[in-house]
Design an enzyme around this catalytic site. Sequence first.
Site, mmCIF file in Angstrom:
data_model
loop_
_atom_site.group_PDB
_atom_site.id
_atom_site.type_symbol
_atom_site.label_atom_id
_atom_site.label_comp_id
_atom_site.label_asym_id
_atom_site.label_seq_id
_atom_site.Cartn_x
_atom_site.Cartn_y
_atom_site.Cartn_z
ATOM 1 N N CYS A 136 81.659 -0.987 127.332
ATOM 2 C CA CYS A 136 82.181 -0.038 126.784
ATOM 3 C C CYS A 136 83.579 -0.288 127.013
ATOM 4 O O CYS A 136 84.356 0.266 128.033
ATOM 5 C CB CYS A 136 81.680 1.241 127.045
ATOM 6 N N CYS A 139 85.445 3.255 127.037
ATOM 7 C CA CYS A 139 85.370 3.868 128.241
ATOM 8 C C CYS A 139 86.420 3.183 129.457
ATOM 9 O O CYS A 139 86.787 4.161 130.089
ATOM 10 C CB CYS A 139 83.930 4.042 128.867
ATOM 11 N N ASP A 140 86.043 1.751 129.470
ATOM 12 C CA ASP A 140 86.681 1.176 130.718
ATOM 13 C C ASP A 140 87.918 0.337 130.501
ATOM 14 O O ASP A 140 88.622 -0.016 131.507
ATOM 15 C CB ASP A 140 85.597 0.354 131.251
#
Length: 319
Positions: A136, A139-140
């Site tokens: 992701c 997200c990261d």
Amino acid sequence: MTDSKLYDLIIVGGGPAGLTAAIYAMRAALDTVLVEKGVHGGQVANSDTVENYPGFESISGFELSQKFSDHAKSYGVETLQNEVLAVEPGTDFHQVRLDDGQVLKAHAIIVAAGGSPRKLNIPGEDAYYGKGVSYCATCDGFFYKDKTVVVVGGGDAALEEALFLAKIAKQVYLAHRRDAFRGSRILQQRVFDECKIEVLWNTIVTKIKADEKGVNAVVLEDTKSHEERELATEGVFIFIGFEPNNALVPGGVAMNAQGYVITDEKCETRIPGLFVVGDLRQKYARQIVTAAGDGCIAALAAAHYVETKKSSTECAAPE
Ligand code: NAP
């Protein structure tokens, strides 16, 4: 809510398909409960930008998923945050078992369980998940400011996420196993135009290496010459498609060789009153808009099914 209550409809999954089904079900006056174990939105919530959902030229995946969720909730749909352990078809009604021991009963069920990221299944992938390995970018990606990352894949997801990471990272290597992308032309062109992205054609990642600080390199193999080389990188983002979440699909429901559920045009399975929608269903295009379309069709069909079932029961009742 009590264990003995009989709903008209249970929706399993709160992505675009499940939330659209909830909107249509509530508008059809079905007594509906939607069960989702995580946040509403499904995979879309993790997408950086969505540019192909009609009405929104560009919107963040998170915002679009919030809009879907708010829209469904505006009709007062009951929602539960639970994991569904089993979907159990029955003769008089179908039921759903939840992780907290509750058993929900309904005339009809719509399963909108989607899919999960496919893994490379190479050494280091599981061991360094969260320490440099990610599925992701939204997200990261933040953790890779001015660093080097490797993105794996050649579909829309890999292209889109490589473009997103190029806004943050110093250098993005996009490793694809063939010499042509599967992703859409418009995304391909953007990738080719982005100077921070270097495409590694005919290349697979065979191993992920790390030290005490996290991922520090990948081993690459040229699929034509079979030569191996090491490439220094701090992050590996894997976008090689996804696997259908079919663990909840009850026995007797037909699936294709890849594990996608086969339904009729109403999204109904072989079991009357059991519908499967979205990315879990066998179909030509897995897009947000087609997931939403499935949700609409299944909810309308479920409304007809429930109405017919109830009226036949009423007629059969003794005077
Ligand atoms: P996808 O379209 O199935 O692409 C998967 C990619 O990973 C392919 O390029 C495939 O290579 C490669 N791959 C598969 N297994 C591999 C392995 N073991 N090792 C190395 N590479 C491997 O998956 P996706 O990109 O996740 O997209 C899924 C669906 O969502 C698609 O229908 C897509 O159009 C849609 N989607 C749309 C958007 C958008 O429209 N903005 C964004 C994201 C996703 P090959 O090409 O050689 O098979």
